[in-house]
Design a protein around this motif. Sequence first.
Motif, mmCIF file in Angstrom:
data_model
loop_
_atom_site.group_PDB
_atom_site.id
_atom_site.type_symbol
_atom_site.label_atom_id
_atom_site.label_comp_id
_atom_site.label_asym_id
_atom_site.label_seq_id
_atom_site.Cartn_x
_atom_site.Cartn_y
_atom_site.Cartn_z
ATOM 1 N N TYR A 87 -77.230 7.170 -19.937
ATOM 2 C CA TYR A 87 -78.343 6.541 -19.513
ATOM 3 C C TYR A 87 -78.540 5.817 -18.414
ATOM 4 O O TYR A 87 -77.495 5.888 -17.589
ATOM 5 N N TYR A 88 -79.743 6.079 -17.943
ATOM 6 C CA TYR A 88 -80.162 5.059 -16.657
ATOM 7 C C TYR A 88 -81.419 4.229 -17.014
ATOM 8 O O TYR A 88 -82.162 4.508 -17.812
ATOM 9 N N ASN A 89 -81.469 3.329 -16.161
ATOM 10 C CA ASN A 89 -82.340 2.266 -16.215
ATOM 11 C C ASN A 89 -83.753 2.579 -15.644
ATOM 12 O O ASN A 89 -83.586 3.510 -14.778
ATOM 13 N N ASN A 209 -97.240 -1.810 -12.267
ATOM 14 C CA ASN A 209 -96.781 -0.629 -11.470
ATOM 15 C C ASN A 209 -96.345 0.561 -12.666
ATOM 16 O O ASN A 209 -96.285 0.096 -13.857
ATOM 17 N N ASN A 210 -96.131 1.487 -12.153
ATOM 18 C CA ASN A 210 -95.715 2.697 -12.985
ATOM 19 C C ASN A 210 -93.939 2.409 -13.223
ATOM 20 O O ASN A 210 -93.433 1.623 -12.459
ATOM 21 N N TRP A 211 -93.677 2.985 -14.555
ATOM 22 C CA TRP A 211 -92.079 2.981 -14.670
ATOM 23 C C TRP A 211 -91.314 3.691 -13.419
ATOM 24 O O TRP A 211 -91.989 4.569 -12.735
ATOM 25 N N GLY A 212 -90.439 3.093 -12.752
ATOM 26 C CA GLY A 212 -89.668 3.818 -11.660
ATOM 27 C C GLY A 212 -88.117 3.742 -11.838
ATOM 28 O O GLY A 212 -87.765 2.968 -12.607
ATOM 29 N N THR A 272 -86.365 -0.583 -19.308
ATOM 30 C CA THR A 272 -85.959 0.389 -20.260
ATOM 31 C C THR A 272 -85.011 1.224 -19.966
ATOM 32 O O THR A 272 -84.652 1.142 -18.964
ATOM 33 N N THR A 273 -84.355 2.204 -20.903
ATOM 34 C CA THR A 273 -83.819 3.169 -20.446
ATOM 35 C C THR A 273 -84.249 4.503 -21.122
ATOM 36 O O THR A 273 -85.037 4.622 -21.765
ATOM 37 N N ALA A 274 -83.744 5.734 -20.254
ATOM 38 C CA ALA A 274 -83.959 6.841 -20.678
ATOM 39 C C ALA A 274 -82.719 7.500 -20.685
ATOM 40 O O ALA A 274 -81.580 7.100 -20.093
ATOM 41 N N LYS A 352 -91.661 13.131 -14.003
ATOM 42 C CA LYS A 352 -91.856 11.808 -12.969
ATOM 43 C C LYS A 352 -91.247 11.608 -11.834
ATOM 44 O O LYS A 352 -91.430 11.113 -10.962
ATOM 45 N N GLY A 353 -90.345 12.921 -11.406
ATOM 46 C CA GLY A 353 -89.883 12.999 -10.411
ATOM 47 C C GLY A 353 -88.527 13.452 -10.105
ATOM 48 O O GLY A 353 -87.705 12.896 -9.202
ATOM 49 N N LEU A 354 -88.116 14.326 -11.117
ATOM 50 C CA LEU A 354 -86.638 14.750 -11.132
ATOM 51 C C LEU A 354 -85.666 13.455 -11.458
ATOM 52 O O LEU A 354 -84.566 13.555 -10.880
ATOM 53 N N TRP A 355 -86.244 12.564 -11.977
ATOM 54 C CA TRP A 355 -85.259 11.325 -12.380
ATOM 55 C C TRP A 355 -83.839 11.549 -12.963
ATOM 56 O O TRP A 355 -82.814 11.083 -12.237
ATOM 57 N N GLY A 356 -84.069 12.218 -13.982
ATOM 58 C CA GLY A 356 -82.541 12.495 -14.736
ATOM 59 C C GLY A 356 -81.609 13.289 -13.974
ATOM 60 O O GLY A 356 -80.549 12.738 -13.725
ATOM 61 N N SER A 357 -82.052 14.289 -13.382
ATOM 62 C CA SER A 357 -81.433 15.042 -12.489
ATOM 63 C C SER A 357 -80.522 14.368 -11.237
ATOM 64 O O SER A 357 -79.741 14.366 -10.813
#
Length: 512
Positions: A87-89, A209-212, A272-274, A352-357
């Motif tokens: 998980y990441y915030n 603002n968007n999720w970041g 939140t988390t993804a 969204k910008g390669l967040w998870g990796s």
Amino acid sequence: MSKRILVYFLLMLPFISMAQKKDKHAKNIAATITVDDMKKHLYIIAGPEMEGRNTPSEGLNKAADYIESQFKAMGLAPGNNGSYRQYYNLYKDSMIGSTMNINGVTMELNKDFQPQASNYAAEMRFSEAVFAGYGISEPGNRDDYKDLDVAGKLVIIADGSPSDFKSELRGFASPTSSFGKINAAMNKGAAGLLIIYNNFPRSEMRVNNNWGLNSFRPTQMPLTFNISENVIAKIMGEDGKNIFSKLKEGTLASKTYSVEIEIGFAKQTQTTTASNVIGIVEGTDLKDEYVFITSHYDHLGKRGDVIYYGADDDGSGTTGVLEMAEAFAKAKEMGKGPRRTMVFMTVSGEEKGLWGSAYYANHPIYPLDKTTVDLNIDMIGRTDSSRHYGDTLNYIYVVGDDKISSDLKVISEQANKLYAKLELDYKFNDPNDRNRIYFRSDHYNFAAKGVPIIFYYDGMLKADYHKPTDTPDKINYPLMVKRTQLVFYTAWEMANRNEMLKRDMKLEIPKR
Ligand SMILES: [Zn+2]
């Protein structure tokens, strides 16, 4: 042995050390990757229930639950210390109020001023403001802050640039962009920044603002507001009237103005988390070395009620990861398991910008220097309608096998020659390719950490790319199976060969 034979022998070494003839076990296992299985997975992952898998969203979480349930059913072990999730915030700021008073006169939100949605919560009172022209600062080109000390101060600048000003830098990086100017003021140490715009307000004020990914950052921007020409006249008096024509004429110098200014911004931050979903097939004698197979399971979500199904982007890759996970788990059951540990990771936040990796690469679960390769698949179910040469129904774009490790291309081409027999198209390996595909999917976060990568991609840029029409019924399933099997065979060789891949080439990052 003559020198010539010796040289020839050394050149052929990588080929000789590789399996020259088909591995029948690999062939049998690859046959478990089927059209039916892939259809079954893809119609679920890219089905209406997942609502286009936006990051973050309920649809995304449902897709993650599905992938985890499949990893479990296939007998994969949890990939993150007992959990299948990393998980990441995510953070989202929403403005709840903003104020501006000049010499005791209240300015009107939205009519006279608009705060930047990325501001932090603060109240500030200044007794003077420093006017710094256009606020452009580019080393070796122009510096509107020359001879000005604005550390901790409120700075006023104007939107735009002199007609004769030229810079190589474009977009966000441009010194004339609002981002470029805010950055310059930050580097000069400004605490607050007012940017004057003509025809103010130009756009609807952004409250949310968007999720970041990164709410934590090494530096903080000055508290920034966009203001109208009326407001500047209240601060700079006569000088502030017709300010844009005076700037054009170059008749307005930098100057400090005495004025009592109060600026305020209040916000609330939602968190939140993804998650990234990770399952492994543990290796045997080389189990402390890792082969990664990745895809992204997120997509664009919904626009109003319209779902962006993302069947090819990247439902196809995620389905490929599931099928290869099952194949390697079956191999292990049959006692033909991989020597190195296979890590199957489907990441979120790619769109969204390669967040998870990015999060994984900065918080690796397995040592990156023991990660022999990342094979990343993003869009392998369709064909590129602009590809008018070769067999348009039997190819795959292979990207990045010419970087970081000289072993990549040898192994990739051998696996294709022995088994898959696809046309390997290297069009996007061209460093001058405007699409910059190498930097646009999740493998890049591994490559940036020095891990060898190969990226597999079908080039479906026209037709249904990022449209609601990217649906499972349009997928070429037999071709998707063949492409997945190519990746499987390549992974099989990399998981079972004696050596990790050499890292003998520096990754050149071409200028934007
Ligand atoms: Zn994608």
